[in-house]
Design an enzyme around this catalytic site. Structure first.
Site, PDB file in Angstrom:
ATOM      1  N   ASN A  13      60.555  19.715  27.076  1.00  0.00           N
ATOM      2  CA  ASN A  13      60.145  18.502  26.354  1.00  0.00           C
ATOM      3  C   ASN A  13      60.978  18.369  25.083  1.00  0.00           C
ATOM      4  O   ASN A  13      61.457  19.372  24.544  1.00  0.00           O
ATOM      5  CB  ASN A  13      58.659  18.633  25.981  1.00  0.00           C
ATOM      6  N   HIS A  48      60.734  16.951  21.145  1.00  0.00           N
ATOM      7  CA  HIS A  48      59.740  16.575  20.127  1.00  0.00           C
ATOM      8  C   HIS A  48      60.464  16.249  18.819  1.00  0.00           C
ATOM      9  O   HIS A  48      61.358  16.990  18.407  1.00  0.00           O
ATOM     10  CB  HIS A  48      58.757  17.739  19.933  1.00  0.00           C
ATOM     11  N   SER A  54      63.373  19.080  18.305  1.00  0.00           N
ATOM     12  CA  SER A  54      63.349  20.352  19.034  1.00  0.00           C
ATOM     13  C   SER A  54      63.213  20.075  20.531  1.00  0.00           C
ATOM     14  O   SER A  54      62.441  19.203  20.933  1.00  0.00           O
ATOM     15  CB  SER A  54      62.113  21.181  18.639  1.00  0.00           C
ATOM     16  N   ASP A  84      53.124  21.338  22.356  1.00  0.00           N
ATOM     17  CA  ASP A  84      54.345  21.490  21.542  1.00  0.00           C
ATOM     18  C   ASP A  84      54.535  22.913  21.000  1.00  0.00           C
ATOM     19  O   ASP A  84      55.093  23.099  19.914  1.00  0.00           O
ATOM     20  CB  ASP A  84      54.326  20.496  20.351  1.00  0.00           C
TER      21      ASP A  84
HETATM   22  C1  GRF Z   1      61.243  10.641  21.239  1.00  0.00           C
HETATM   23  O1  GRF Z   1      61.189  10.491  19.859  1.00  0.00           O
HETATM   24  C2  GRF Z   1      60.739  11.997  21.644  1.00  0.00           C
HETATM   25  O2  GRF Z   1      61.027  12.989  20.737  1.00  0.00           O
HETATM   26  C3  GRF Z   1      59.249  11.788  21.737  1.00  0.00           C
HETATM   27  O3  GRF Z   1      59.116  10.479  22.265  1.00  0.00           O
HETATM   28  C4  GRF Z   1      60.266   9.720  21.945  1.00  0.00           C
HETATM   29  C5  GRF Z   1      60.834   9.182  23.225  1.00  0.00           C
HETATM   30  O4  GRF Z   1      61.913   8.307  23.007  1.00  0.00           O
HETATM   31  N1  GRF Z   1      58.617  12.816  22.517  1.00  0.00           N
HETATM   32  P1  GRF Z   1      62.712   7.703  24.222  1.00  0.00           P
HETATM   33  O5  GRF Z   1      61.721   7.017  25.141  1.00  0.00           O
HETATM   34  O6  GRF Z   1      63.431   8.812  24.918  1.00  0.00           O
HETATM   35  O7  GRF Z   1      63.669   6.713  23.612  1.00  0.00           O
END
Ligand code: GRF
Length: 193
Positions: free
Chosen positions: A111, A113, A140, A149
């Site tokens: 994932n 974050h 991260s 997370d």
């Molecule tokens: C990103 O900021 C990611 O870190 C978080 O959700 C957002 C997704 O953005 N988990 P995208 O849909 O990839 O543009």
């Protein structure tokens, strides 16, 4: 660690929204020496912006009705098996996977974050970072475990906070780094075998 069974590993990206990280993973998958084959996009929202990108690029898409989480996950698991998926990349997927699901794909779900974990887990990270007057934030990529997370961190990128920052400006700068970091993290876990 993720095991390479063939030349490339079959990858699925899970999204709920915009899909900029989906795009960066897709671009990586098209590189000459890429180690992934992006086989499938899963979304819990039919109107996710990322779906448009996936359609345009002829990716296989499955929209999952999440009214019943158990049924939704069962359906996803079947689709993953059908497509022989070996690596799941969560990219803005706004659902929490069950313990059972995570255990079935242990060390194969990652994932991204938008914070320097272990700081600022969960939602509204940029707001909290700014409220606390941090000097740095960042992003991260980590393995997904039952605890939100909290899985092992694969890679991080620091981003300096500016005096003029607000959550929108900061998230925009961090997103640019996220899009670069995600493919690097994938490469990292696939070459460390
Ligand atoms: C990103 O900021 C990611 O870190 C978080 O959700 C957002 C997704 O953005 N988990 P995208 O849909 O990839 O543009």
């Amino acid at each position: 660690m993720v095991r390479l069974t063939g030349n490339k590993i079959n990858c699925s990206v899970f999204i709920s929204g915009r899909g900029t990280n989906l795009k960066s993973i897709f671009n990586y998958s098209k590189e000459k020496f890429s180690k992934i084959d992006l086989k499938l996009v899963i979304s819990d929202r039919s109107n996710a912006k990322g779906i448009k990108f996936a359609k345009k690029n002829k990716l296989r898409i499955r929209i999952i009705d999440y009214k019943n989480k158990q049924k939704a996950e069962k359906k996803i698991l079947n689709i993953l098996r059908e497509n022989k998926i070996e690596l799941i990349c969560l990219a803005g997927f706004m659902r929490i996977l069950s313990k059972n699901f995570i255990n079935l794909y242990k060390n194969k779900i990652i994932n991204i974050h938008p914070s320097l974990l272990p700081k600022y887990k969960g939602l509204n990270t940029h707001e909290r970072v700014l409220q606390n007057k941090e000097k740095f934030s960042g992003c991260s990529v980590h393995f997904v475990t039952e605890k939100l997370d909290a899985g092992k961190i694969i890679l991080q990128k620091k981003v300096r906070i500016l005096l003029s920052d607000n959550p929108k400006k900061l998230s925009k700068r961090i997103l640019i780094e996220e899009n670069k970091l995600y493919p690097r993290a994938i490469k990292r876990i696939l070459t460390k075998i």
